[in-house]
Design a protein around this motif. Structure first.
Motif, short mmCIF file in Angstrom:
data_model
loop_
_atom_site.label_atom_id
_atom_site.label_comp_id
_atom_site.label_asym_id
_atom_site.label_seq_id
_atom_site.Cartn_x
_atom_site.Cartn_y
_atom_site.Cartn_z
N ALA A 104 -4.86 -3.34 4.24
CA ALA A 104 -5.28 -4.89 4.34
C ALA A 104 -6.07 -5.27 3.00
CB ALA A 104 -6.41 -5.17 5.49
N ASP A 105 -7.22 -4.50 2.53
CA ASP A 105 -7.90 -4.87 1.64
C ASP A 105 -7.15 -4.78 0.25
OD1 ASP A 105 -10.18 -5.31 3.16
OD2 ASP A 105 -11.06 -3.23 2.85
N PHE A 106 -6.34 -3.53 0.34
CA PHE A 106 -5.20 -3.45 -0.89
C PHE A 106 -4.38 -4.58 -1.18
CE2 PHE A 106 -1.45 -2.14 -2.93
CZ PHE A 106 -1.78 -1.36 -4.21
N ALA A 107 -3.83 -5.32 -0.01
CA ALA A 107 -3.01 -6.39 -0.30
C ALA A 107 -3.65 -7.68 -0.51
CB ALA A 107 -2.08 -6.63 1.15
N SER A 166 6.86 -9.36 1.88
CA SER A 166 6.48 -8.03 1.56
C SER A 166 7.32 -7.55 0.32
CB SER A 166 7.12 -7.20 2.75
OG SER A 166 8.70 -7.50 2.84
N GLY A 167 8.45 -8.10 -0.04
CA GLY A 167 9.17 -7.74 -1.25
C GLY A 167 8.19 -8.13 -2.68
N SER A 168 7.58 -9.31 -2.61
CA SER A 168 6.91 -9.65 -3.66
C SER A 168 5.76 -8.79 -4.00
CB SER A 168 6.41 -11.11 -3.68
OG SER A 168 5.72 -11.43 -2.85
N LEU A 169 4.92 -8.46 -2.73
CA LEU A 169 3.58 -7.46 -2.74
C LEU A 169 4.22 -6.08 -3.19
CD1 LEU A 169 1.85 -8.88 0.18
CD2 LEU A 169 1.12 -8.95 -2.17
N ALA A 170 5.39 -5.67 -2.86
CA ALA A 170 5.74 -4.27 -2.99
C ALA A 170 5.99 -4.44 -4.57
CB ALA A 170 6.84 -3.98 -2.55
N LEU A 171 6.81 -5.28 -4.99
CA LEU A 171 6.74 -5.27 -6.48
C LEU A 171 5.89 -5.24 -7.23
CD1 LEU A 171 9.98 -7.97 -6.85
CD2 LEU A 171 10.25 -5.40 -7.51
N ALA A 172 4.68 -6.24 -7.12
CA ALA A 172 3.49 -6.40 -7.79
C ALA A 172 2.65 -4.99 -7.56
CB ALA A 172 2.77 -7.44 -7.12
N ALA A 173 2.83 -4.33 -6.66
CA ALA A 173 2.07 -3.16 -6.32
C ALA A 173 2.81 -1.96 -7.33
CB ALA A 173 2.16 -2.50 -5.02
N ALA A 175 0.80 -1.15 0.01
CA ALA A 175 -0.26 -0.08 0.02
C ALA A 175 1.03 1.23 0.15
CB ALA A 175 -0.97 0.05 1.18
N LEU A 176 1.92 1.30 0.93
CA LEU A 176 2.73 2.51 0.88
C LEU A 176 3.51 2.50 -0.30
CD1 LEU A 176 3.82 4.82 2.07
CD2 LEU A 176 5.52 3.49 3.50
N THR A 177 3.85 1.42 -0.92
CA THR A 177 4.72 1.43 -2.30
C THR A 177 3.95 2.20 -3.38
OG1 THR A 177 6.17 -0.50 -1.68
CG2 THR A 177 6.04 -0.04 -3.97
N ASP A 178 2.64 1.64 -3.40
CA ASP A 178 1.77 2.08 -4.28
C ASP A 178 1.52 3.46 -4.18
OD1 ASP A 178 -0.70 1.69 -6.36
OD2 ASP A 178 -1.52 2.87 -4.68
N ARG A 179 1.30 4.16 -2.79
CA ARG A 179 1.30 5.55 -2.78
C ARG A 179 2.43 6.33 -3.31
NH1 ARG A 179 0.45 7.74 3.42
NH2 ARG A 179 -1.74 7.03 2.90
N ILE A 180 3.65 5.88 -2.90
CA ILE A 180 4.78 6.55 -3.27
C ILE A 180 5.05 6.64 -4.64
CG2 ILE A 180 7.32 6.79 -3.06
CD1 ILE A 180 6.69 5.37 -0.17
N VAL A 181 4.74 5.55 -5.57
CA VAL A 181 5.07 5.42 -6.83
C VAL A 181 4.29 6.44 -7.55
CG1 VAL A 181 4.47 4.00 -9.01
CG2 VAL A 181 5.74 2.87 -7.11
N TYR A 207 5.71 9.79 -8.53
CA TYR A 207 6.78 10.25 -9.33
C TYR A 207 6.08 9.86 -10.72
CZ TYR A 207 10.02 9.93 -5.71
OH TYR A 207 10.90 10.34 -4.62
N ASP A 208 6.66 10.32 -11.78
CA ASP A 208 6.45 10.08 -13.13
C ASP A 208 7.39 8.95 -13.83
OD1 ASP A 208 5.31 10.38 -15.80
OD2 ASP A 208 6.72 11.81 -16.39
N GLN A 209 6.70 7.80 -14.00
CA GLN A 209 7.50 6.46 -14.53
C GLN A 209 8.77 6.30 -13.92
OE1 GLN A 209 7.88 7.89 -18.85
NE2 GLN A 209 6.06 6.63 -19.28
N PRO A 210 8.49 6.05 -12.59
CA PRO A 210 9.80 5.93 -11.59
C PRO A 210 10.33 4.44 -12.14
CG PRO A 210 7.87 5.33 -10.25
CD PRO A 210 7.52 6.10 -11.91
N THR A 211 11.51 4.20 -11.48
CA THR A 211 11.79 2.62 -11.25
C THR A 211 12.13 2.32 -9.80
OG1 THR A 211 13.40 2.92 -13.58
CG2 THR A 211 14.26 1.22 -11.72
N VAL A 212 11.67 1.28 -9.41
CA VAL A 212 11.46 0.72 -8.08
C VAL A 212 12.36 -0.49 -7.96
CG1 VAL A 212 9.87 -0.23 -6.42
CG2 VAL A 212 9.05 1.62 -7.88
N ALA A 213 13.51 -0.45 -7.25
CA ALA A 213 14.10 -1.65 -6.79
C ALA A 213 13.50 -2.04 -5.48
CB ALA A 213 15.46 -1.09 -6.85
#
Length: 338
Positions: free
Chosen positions: A314-317, A196-203, A173-179, A182-188
């Motif tokens: 929770a619903d987001f995840a 948590s990592g796989s959900l953050a990547l998917a988000a 949820a926080l990853t989605d908010r931060i992405v 930005y305009d077309q960011p790269t997320v590592a």
């Protein structure tokens, strides 16, 4: 007068909030704004379980004994070394007349607040747990306060799967908010094959980012490539700053740390572009190391503590898990190994 934040449950030191307390009152008798949950399963956070496992060389009996000692001494599951705890699932036993949580007796729920602030009693000696996994079958009681967060378990997910997702639901949820800032960011994402990592990547990918997953070995790399949620996958020791920066390549706009070992702060900072953001979701993070490391590198980056709560997290995840079957498969494979 009762307190929605649980001040009356603090035994020592008096005057602090439950999370900062050394010891809580875990008496199952509830106050007017509290809820009692009949515990079914604990989920120890990854950093805490790793520390306990390494301390006892994987000896399940010794790990179980220490968890019981911590809960018995402190009235909560609050690892004194890592400062972290986890969460739990169970069934609502009793609801105080002034509770604002919106649950009823009989609801199967997950606590979306840390065990480090949740009054907890264990009554079965953890006799059904072999000490060799983060998920802990347990019997006992837990207390939720007026300002606690709780989620009713979805019918279409096994309780163990729901618990694993809810344990890390703040990260996507926080990853989605931060992405979306930005305009077309790269997320590592460091630890991209984990929960948590796989959900953050998917988000991040669903929000329009280019994604890079950093993992520790070829086995994790193969799993992440098969999941298809990372545009690039690289292997690096997250504790080696130069190795991490080289693996990420062109500095990322956003770097998310989901690795459950200490010493990953400087690599994340070094791999992030000026004006970018670093999000630390690991409870193994040293925030002095992060702050002083960024200063020493003259790194113009915003650093955020992933506090595990974003409205609707929770619903987001859970929705993300439903929409991206490959992520669900990663979770189920991890649970099967455990």
């Amino acid at each position: 007068m009762t307190s929605s934040v649980g001040l009356e449950r603090v035994l020592e030191p008096v005057g602090v909030l439950p999370q900062a307390a050394w010891r809580l009152d875990a008496d199952p008798s509830i106050r007017e704004d509290e809820v009692r949950v009949r515990v079914e399963r604990l989920n120890l956070d990854a950093a805490s379980y790793r520390q306990l496992s390494e301390k006892h060389s994987g000896d399940g009996d010794a790990i179980r004994a220490e968890v019981l000692e911590i809960v018995g001494t402190r009235g909560k599951m609050h690892n004194p070394v890592t400062g972290s705890g986890g969460m739990l699932i169970g069934v609502v036993d009793e609801v105080g007349p002034r509770s604002p949580l919106g649950v009823k007796v009989g609801d199967r729920v997950a606590t979306l607040v840390s065990l480090t602030l949740t009054p907890l009693r264990i009554t079965d000696g953890l006799s059904s747990w072999d000490g060799r996994s983060e998920q802990v079958p347990a019997s006992g009681s837990a207390i939720l306060f007026g300002r606690s967060i709780v989620g009713v378990l979805p019918d279409d997910l096994a309780p163990s799967l729901a618990l694993a997702v809810y344990d890390v639901c703040g990260a996507p949820a926080l990853t989605d908010r931060i992405v979306r800032q930005y305009d077309q960011p790269t997320v590592a994402v460091l630890g991209g094959a984990g929960k948590s990592g796989s959900l953050a990547l998917a988000a991040a990918r669903m929000a329009g980012a280019r994604t890079v997953g950093i993992v520790r070995d070829e086995g994790e790399a193969a799993s992440l490539r098969a999941a298809g949620i990372a545009d690039a996958v690289a292997i690096a020791d997250a504790r080696n700053p130069v190795e991490v920066a080289a693996a990420v390549g062109e500095p990322a706009t956003i770097t998310v740390v989901c690795v459950d070992v200490p010493g990953c702060e400087h690599g994340a900072i070094l791999a992030t572009a000026p004006g970018g953001t670093v999000v630390f979701f690991s409870m193994a993070t040293s925030f002095p190391a992060a702050a002083l490391g960024a200063e020493g590198l003259a790194a113009d980056v915003t650093m955020l503590i992933g506090n595990g709560y974003v409205p609707g997290h929770a619903d987001f995840a859970v929705d993300l898990l439903r929409r991206v079957p490959a992520v669900r498969s990663l979770f189920e494979a991890r649970l099967a190994r455990d």
